[in-house]
Design a protein around this motif. Structure first.
Motif, short mmCIF file in Angstrom:
data_model
loop_
_atom_site.label_atom_id
_atom_site.label_comp_id
_atom_site.label_asym_id
_atom_site.label_seq_id
_atom_site.Cartn_x
_atom_site.Cartn_y
_atom_site.Cartn_z
N UNK A 172 -88.97 0.80 -94.44
CA UNK A 172 -87.66 1.44 -94.40
C UNK A 172 -86.72 1.00 -93.29
N UNK A 173 -87.24 0.28 -92.29
CA UNK A 173 -86.38 -0.06 -91.15
C UNK A 173 -86.19 -1.54 -90.91
N UNK A 174 -86.92 -2.39 -91.63
CA UNK A 174 -86.72 -3.83 -91.49
C UNK A 174 -85.29 -4.21 -91.87
N UNK A 175 -84.71 -3.48 -92.79
CA UNK A 175 -83.34 -3.75 -93.25
C UNK A 175 -82.31 -3.54 -92.14
N UNK A 176 -82.70 -2.90 -91.04
CA UNK A 176 -81.77 -2.70 -89.92
C UNK A 176 -81.48 -4.01 -89.19
N UNK A 177 -82.31 -5.03 -89.42
CA UNK A 177 -82.13 -6.33 -88.77
C UNK A 177 -81.42 -7.31 -89.69
N UNK A 178 -80.61 -8.17 -89.09
CA UNK A 178 -80.05 -9.31 -89.82
C UNK A 178 -80.95 -10.50 -89.56
N UNK A 179 -81.43 -11.12 -90.62
CA UNK A 179 -82.34 -12.25 -90.49
C UNK A 179 -81.58 -13.57 -90.53
N UNK A 180 -81.94 -14.46 -89.62
CA UNK A 180 -81.42 -15.83 -89.62
C UNK A 180 -82.61 -16.72 -89.95
N UNK A 181 -82.59 -17.33 -91.13
CA UNK A 181 -83.76 -18.02 -91.66
C UNK A 181 -83.60 -19.53 -91.54
N UNK A 182 -84.60 -20.17 -90.93
CA UNK A 182 -84.60 -21.62 -90.76
C UNK A 182 -85.38 -22.28 -91.89
N UNK A 183 -84.75 -23.21 -92.58
CA UNK A 183 -85.39 -23.95 -93.65
C UNK A 183 -85.49 -25.43 -93.25
N UNK A 184 -86.37 -26.14 -93.89
CA UNK A 184 -86.48 -27.57 -93.64
C UNK A 184 -87.84 -28.09 -94.05
N UNK A 185 -87.91 -29.38 -94.32
CA UNK A 185 -89.17 -29.99 -94.70
C UNK A 185 -90.16 -29.99 -93.55
N UNK A 186 -91.41 -30.17 -93.85
CA UNK A 186 -92.47 -30.18 -92.84
C UNK A 186 -92.16 -31.22 -91.76
N UNK A 187 -92.26 -30.79 -90.52
CA UNK A 187 -92.08 -31.72 -89.41
C UNK A 187 -90.69 -31.72 -88.81
N UNK A 188 -89.73 -30.99 -89.40
CA UNK A 188 -88.39 -30.99 -88.81
C UNK A 188 -88.34 -30.18 -87.51
N UNK B 245 -84.73 -4.80 -79.13
CA UNK B 245 -83.46 -4.08 -79.02
C UNK B 245 -82.28 -4.86 -79.59
N UNK B 246 -82.55 -6.02 -80.19
CA UNK B 246 -81.48 -6.81 -80.80
C UNK B 246 -81.29 -6.38 -82.26
#
Length: 354
Positions: free
Chosen positions: A137-153, A210-211
């Motif tokens: 119920x509280x994970x939604x309180x965070x804004x996620x910044x997701x890093x994508x990329x091929x293996x090894x980047x 706290x972020x």
């Protein structure tokens, strides 16, 4: 006799506190409150024997046997608690449901006038319920910044560097002790945690953060033996998405630095993993890779695996990203770190606190 009961929400907010898990060693190892220490009132064998008497004889006989086993430990437990009191202001005892085991120890310590000793209401079971509720119920309180990329980047390297710069991160692979591939165990020492313990560690990282945001590496639902909770996966999908790119040579360097550089037993570990790829790569290629490992030609092995295993395996998931909010094609990895920090600040994610 009056005991100081405390619920889990109050307990995790107390300053300078140590949790003592009085359950058996196996119960503690399977899942516990992170940071707690284990002082069993009944060890594995004793707990099993008491349970057998309870099932096959009577409750009274089981209680008598439990008292016999516990009584000889009281002096040692008291001594350990006195040492802990020199470092911690508050001590919280817990067992499975806050019942007989934690109650008996709390009674003894209260009688001996040890101050600020609490018994966790509902025990580990109540803590577990609190963790599940928070994650759902509280994970939604965070804004996620997701890093994508091929293996090894260098996504994991970037996550580590961001954390060093006081950027809020959530390192799922580190919590799971697995990087999610056939070579997933190589980066971490010790066994992966249980699913329950993983979720407790996840809870800790978020609850005490706290972020209003976290930077996280893109993951599939499963990391080794661990399942990432649905609420995390949903928040990742709804978050910002950053695609990381770099040269093949940089990818080789990153993988070498992560997996090989400081591990004197890497040959044995790599060969064991490579043998699992017979079906995908073919026996002949596996034999070539093993030979190259034995001769120390790790760059050849890494490049081969990138081109013939990792990129074909993961390119499809990269292509499936719904949108990309930022693409970073770096030469020096610190440039990628700086651009991600700039992105966070440009979105005002670092302003204020939860």
């Amino acid at each position: 006799m009056r005991q100081n009961f405390i619920n889990i929400e109050q307990a995790i907010k107390l300053p300078n506190t140590i949790f003592i898990d009085v359950r058996s060693e196996n119960e503690f190892l399977e899942a516990n409150i992170p940071g707690s220490i284990n002082i069993p009132i009944l060890n594995n064998e004793e707990r099993s024997e008491v349970g057998r008497v309870y099932r096959q004889k009577t409750i009274e006989e089981a209680k008598i046997l439990g008292l016999r086993y516990a009584s000889c430990k009281l002096e040692q437990i008291y001594s350990k608690v006195l040492k802990l009191k020199k470092e911690y202001e508050n001590i919280i005892l817990y067992c499975w449901r806050g019942g007989m085991r934690s109650k008996s120890i709390c009674n003894v310590l209260t009688t001996l006038q040890v101050k600020n000793v609490y018994r966790l209401s509902g025990g580990y079971k109540a803590y577990r319920k609190f963790v599940i509720n928070y994650i759902q119920n509280h994970v939604k309180d965070f804004k996620f910044v997701v890093l994508h990329g091929l293996t090894g980047v260098g996504k994991t390297i970037i996550i580590d560097k961001l954390e060093e710069d006081n950027i809020s991160v959530l390192n799922l692979e580190k919590l799971a002790k697995n990087s999610g591939s056939v070579f997933g165990d190589l980066l971490f020492e010790g066994k992966s945690p249980s699913q329950k313990q993983f979720e407790s560690l996840l809870f800790n990282d978020l609850y005490y953060n706290d972020k209003k945001y976290v930077v996280v590496e893109s993951e599939s639902k499963r990391i080794g033996s661990i399942n990432v909770p649905d609420s995390i996966m949903k928040s990742m999908k709804k978050g910002y998405h950053i695609l990381i790119k770099t040269s093949l040579q940089n990818r080789i360097i990153n993988i070498y630095s992560d997996y090989i550089k400081e591990d004197c037993k890497i040959d044995e570990k790599l060969i064991k993993c490579i043998k699992h790829l017979n079906k995908r790569l073919g026996n002949k290629n596996v034999e070539i890779l093993i030979s190259r490992i034995q001769s120390g030609d790790y760059e050849f092995v890494i490049e081969f695996l990138i081109k013939n295993y990792y990129d074909p395996l993961y390119k499809y998931s990269i292509d499936k990203i719904d949108r990309t909010d930022l693409t970073i094609d770096y030469n020096k990895i610190n440039d990628a770190v700086d651009k991600i920090k700039d992105f966070i600040f440009s979105k005002n994610l670092d302003e204020g606190s939860k």
